[in-house]
Motif scaffolding. Structure first.
Motif, short mmCIF file in Angstrom:
data_model
loop_
_atom_site.label_atom_id
_atom_site.label_comp_id
_atom_site.label_asym_id
_atom_site.label_seq_id
_atom_site.Cartn_x
_atom_site.Cartn_y
_atom_site.Cartn_z
N PHE A 305 0.87 -1.17 0.00
CA PHE A 305 0.00 0.00 0.00
C PHE A 305 0.90 1.22 0.00
O PHE A 305 2.13 1.11 0.12
CB PHE A 305 -0.95 0.01 1.21
N TYR A 306 0.31 2.39 -0.14
CA TYR A 306 1.10 3.62 -0.24
C TYR A 306 1.05 4.44 1.04
O TYR A 306 0.01 4.56 1.68
CB TYR A 306 0.60 4.49 -1.40
N ILE A 307 2.21 4.99 1.38
CA ILE A 307 2.26 6.02 2.42
C ILE A 307 1.86 7.33 1.76
O ILE A 307 2.52 7.80 0.82
CB ILE A 307 3.66 6.14 3.04
N TRP A 308 0.77 7.91 2.20
CA TRP A 308 0.22 9.10 1.56
C TRP A 308 0.96 10.36 2.00
O TRP A 308 1.23 11.25 1.20
CB TRP A 308 -1.26 9.20 1.91
N ASN A 309 1.29 10.42 3.27
CA ASN A 309 1.98 11.59 3.82
C ASN A 309 3.10 11.12 4.73
O ASN A 309 2.85 10.62 5.82
CB ASN A 309 0.99 12.48 4.57
#
Length: 339
Positions: A305-309
């Motif tokens: 998954f992605y780290i958004w911030n």
């Protein structure tokens, strides 16, 4: 393990894959002059009305850039949220290819308001400034929030009063419609949208998006712009067959509805875990959350998954048409074990 990074990571829906295989028979005329494209366009007309123009392109960036480029001149500006895909994730393609200035408005939930837009119209008619021409909104937004019909109408009415147009980036338009339990026409054309980038890839297709013009006067040059921009698919039947399948038997709605339900299920499960903060309303198929950095790093070893911030340790978890409760239960179980 199931990825929660993006609905782009999901497989092709079996019914759409079947449609591609069925289209793979014999020769047909290329560049869209085929029966598959005719039938797909008719599906769009059944939903949005006969008096529209529909064009198929390869991808979402192409749909946005060509839709915007067709209705603007290089001296114009395009107003959007600071979170908008055209502002953050298209490598400057809208500005490079349209020549227009992007004016991005800050927004905590990625939804822009008329009051914020109004401040940027002082330049109208002044030759020293880029001329605001288009308000571009994303539905559902990049933060997983959804514009209501009334919110879209308010923006559209404001735009038209000021001789501007409304473009909708509908990469996840199906998720928005399912969230609102409204028809596609009701949240686009009937709400005043002029040009729609209609997403297919994130809702079960292999590739392909559509640009829909609700005013055919706006689209008279589109076919030339599409060709010049390298978005005219020679074997168009393989995009068209997918759209025909997606828009048949309510498949688009069922796919999006399931993805949204899985996001709500994921939200309900992670809310039970101490130390996790949900940061946005879960209205479509995205869950945004803040959790300890150590937990993120351990979780990433098993799930993509992605780290958004990076600064706040906010992550984005996306669900899709084929996400299951078992996938989510396994994911949440791993969070419990790590936490």
């Amino acid at each position: 393990m199931r990825s929660f990074a993006s609905d782009n990571n999901a497989r092709v829906h079996p019914k759409i894959m079947e449609a591609i295989v069925k289209a793979n028979e014999g020769d047909v005329v290329s560049y869209g002059d085929d029966i598959y494209t005719e039938r797909a366009v008719n599906k769009f007309k059944e939903i949005f009305g006969e008096d529209i123009d529909v064009y198929f392109v390869y991808n979402g960036t192409g749909a946005n850039v060509l839709g915007l480029g067709t209705i603007t001149r290089p001296y114009n500006s395009i107003i959007c949220s600071s979170w908008a895909h055209i502002n953050t994730d298209e490598c400057g393609a809208p500005e490079k290819n349209t020549g227009c200035k992007i004016i991005s408005l800050p927004s905590a939930d990625a939804k822009i308001q008329v009051e914020d837009i109004e401040k940027h119209l002082h330049a109208l008619g002044v030759e020293h400034h880029s001329q605001p021409k288009v308000i571009s909104i994303t539905q559902s937004t990049e933060l997983g929030t959804v514009y209501t019909v009334d919110e879209i109408k308010k923006i559209s009415d404001f735009a038209h009063r000021n001789n501007m147009l409304v473009h909708m980036d509908g990469a996840r338009i199906a998720n928005a419609a399912a969230s609102l339990n409204k028809g596609l026409r009701e949240i686009t054309r009937d709400a005043g949208v002029d040009v729609l980038s209609f997403g297919g890839t994130k809702n079960g297709m292999m590739f392909g998006e559509a640009v829909v013009f609700f005013n055919k006067e706006l689209s008279k040059d589109f076919k030339f712009i599409r060709k010049q921009s390298m978005q005219l698919h020679s074997k168009m039947r393989y995009i068209s067959a997918q759209f025909e399948a997606l828009l048949s038997d309510n498949l688009w709605f069922e796919n999006a509805k399931h993805a949204n339900e899985m996001a709500k299920y994921l939200e309900s499960k992670v809310r039970e875990i101490k130390g996790i903060e949900i940061t946005q309303k879960v209205e479509a198929n995205a869950v945004f959350a803040i959790l300890p950095r150590q937990t993120i790093e351990k979780l990433l070893k098993k799930h993509f998954f992605y780290i958004w911030n990076e600064e706040t340790n906010e992550v984005r978890w996306m669900t899709s048409f084929d996400t299951t409760k078992e996938d989510i239960d396994s994911f949440v179980s791993d969070i419990h074990l790590i936490s």
